[in-house]
Scaffold this active site. Sequence first.
Site, mmCIF file in Angstrom:
data_model
loop_
_atom_site.group_PDB
_atom_site.id
_atom_site.type_symbol
_atom_site.label_atom_id
_atom_site.label_comp_id
_atom_site.label_asym_id
_atom_site.label_seq_id
_atom_site.Cartn_x
_atom_site.Cartn_y
_atom_site.Cartn_z
ATOM 1 C CG PHE A 76 -1.749 -1.216 1.404
ATOM 2 C CD1 PHE A 76 -2.528 -1.731 0.384
ATOM 3 C CD2 PHE A 76 -1.722 -1.899 2.609
ATOM 4 C CE1 PHE A 76 -3.277 -2.875 0.562
ATOM 5 C CE2 PHE A 76 -2.458 -3.055 2.802
ATOM 6 C CZ PHE A 76 -3.237 -3.545 1.774
ATOM 7 C CB ILE A 77 4.250 1.995 -1.084
ATOM 8 C CG1 ILE A 77 4.685 0.915 -0.092
ATOM 9 C CG2 ILE A 77 5.194 3.196 -1.047
ATOM 10 C CD1 ILE A 77 4.537 1.291 1.369
ATOM 11 N N GLY A 128 3.182 13.812 12.851
ATOM 12 C CA GLY A 128 2.877 14.897 11.923
ATOM 13 C C GLY A 128 1.983 14.441 10.792
ATOM 14 N N GLY A 129 2.193 13.207 10.322
ATOM 15 C CA GLY A 129 1.362 12.666 9.256
ATOM 16 C C GLY A 129 -0.101 12.602 9.642
ATOM 17 C CD GLN A 144 -29.057 9.901 2.677
ATOM 18 O OE1 GLN A 144 -28.137 9.217 2.235
ATOM 19 N NE2 GLN A 144 -30.316 9.478 2.704
ATOM 20 C CD GLU A 154 0.018 8.997 7.393
ATOM 21 O OE1 GLU A 154 0.835 8.171 7.838
ATOM 22 O OE2 GLU A 154 0.348 9.904 6.620
ATOM 23 C CG ASN A 214 -9.644 6.797 12.903
ATOM 24 O OD1 ASN A 214 -8.506 7.161 12.599
ATOM 25 N ND2 ASN A 214 -10.721 7.459 12.511
ATOM 26 N NE ARG A 245 0.020 1.644 24.817
ATOM 27 C CZ ARG A 245 -0.026 1.714 23.497
ATOM 28 N NH1 ARG A 245 0.460 2.784 22.873
ATOM 29 N NH2 ARG A 245 -0.545 0.729 22.795
#
Length: 419
Positions: A194-195, A278-279, A374, A401, A404, A413
């Site tokens: 997935f690059i 940052g991403g 919608q 990144e 979620n 954590r």
Amino acid sequence: MATASAFVRGVRLGSYSIGRSRSLIFNSVQRRGIAACIDPSIGLTDEQKEFQKVAFDFAANEMAPHMAEWDQKEIFPVEAMRKSAQLGFGGIYVNPDVGGSGLSRLDTSIIFEALSTGCVSTTAYISIHNMCAWMIDTFGNDEQREKFCPDLCSMQKFASYCLTEPGSGSDAASLLTSAKLQGDHYILNGSKAFISGGGDTDVYVVMCRTGGKGPKGISCLVIEKGTPGLSFGKKEKKVGWNSQPTRAVIFEDCAVPVTNRLGAEGEGFNIAMKGLNGGRINIASCSLGAAHASVLLARDHMCVRKQFGETLSNSQFLQFKLADMATKVVASRLLLRQAAAALQEGRPEAVSLCSMAKLFVTDECFSICNQALQIHGGYGYLKDYAVQQYVRDIRVHQILEGTNEVMRMIIARSLLTES
């Protein structure tokens, strides 16, 4: 702030020829412009307003007219991105001594939000490219910085970030791509999945295993296209993000000079995670731009679309939906900008705030774009209308990144270890 007409051009995509109804929407946006309550320039300095306007104008003039075509024909818009680099968008938070703009994380978020109104997919790739350039600038030595950064900042060369593997997605520390030291070279074997930009880009920032299991065995290498043993898989067919190619990156006895290692052996995982903080801000900013544009599109569709003898804008149910959408846009922007400032200042809560921003903003902005679709009814499902592309392009932001779900793990954590 971008002028109303500039922003309108950003959401009235040139390839979306929709006839009379679209023309009416365009005219209504021209009359009303950006609603003051969701104005993205609120709270910005004069300087930030200036480069925000530059980004909005670039999105309107150089990206939006081609957004649909880039998506449908899967075009990687190299020349358009090089034009953006002439405005300083190729290395936004890279140091000026190697060609960067030297702006802050908050400045960067403002720029990516604006650019995404013109094309989310292209802006998302630009954000990844910026992350790679920053990693080399921050963790590279002077020779590495001078070798790679100027061409990346000018976008004469493009970069890809290589962490994910077929068997290690969320569990990035379990990656298997190996790098064995032989003399003054590392010999790499393995693959990345997935690059973004894979196969079309020139520089690959690769996380690989030089030591034992776990994060402390990971190092970071910069690999140039054309290196023997470096190859690429087939171009993936995706739901969205179609203006950037996605391929597997494959290493088969790929010899990379030791001089291409960023930092010391074993520092790669730390480098990767700092890049991703940052991403996460960057990709959430791309979602925010799409959501902002979608609110305006939904608002103006409601003002011209008639059902049961009156415009949709007279429906209290849809008024409440629109109000919720606008409120979530502003809430997302406030959280995102707070997280960006925390990251810039190196505050201890920065990692948690970046995770919160990525989680909240990408979830809520997808919901906003989906609701905008919608409100458009059947028209929203047609590729003649821009809103469907915003929906498709930002759906993946809840996955990449760091998913979620992983963002929730990081936040929890932090809460539990501080209790």
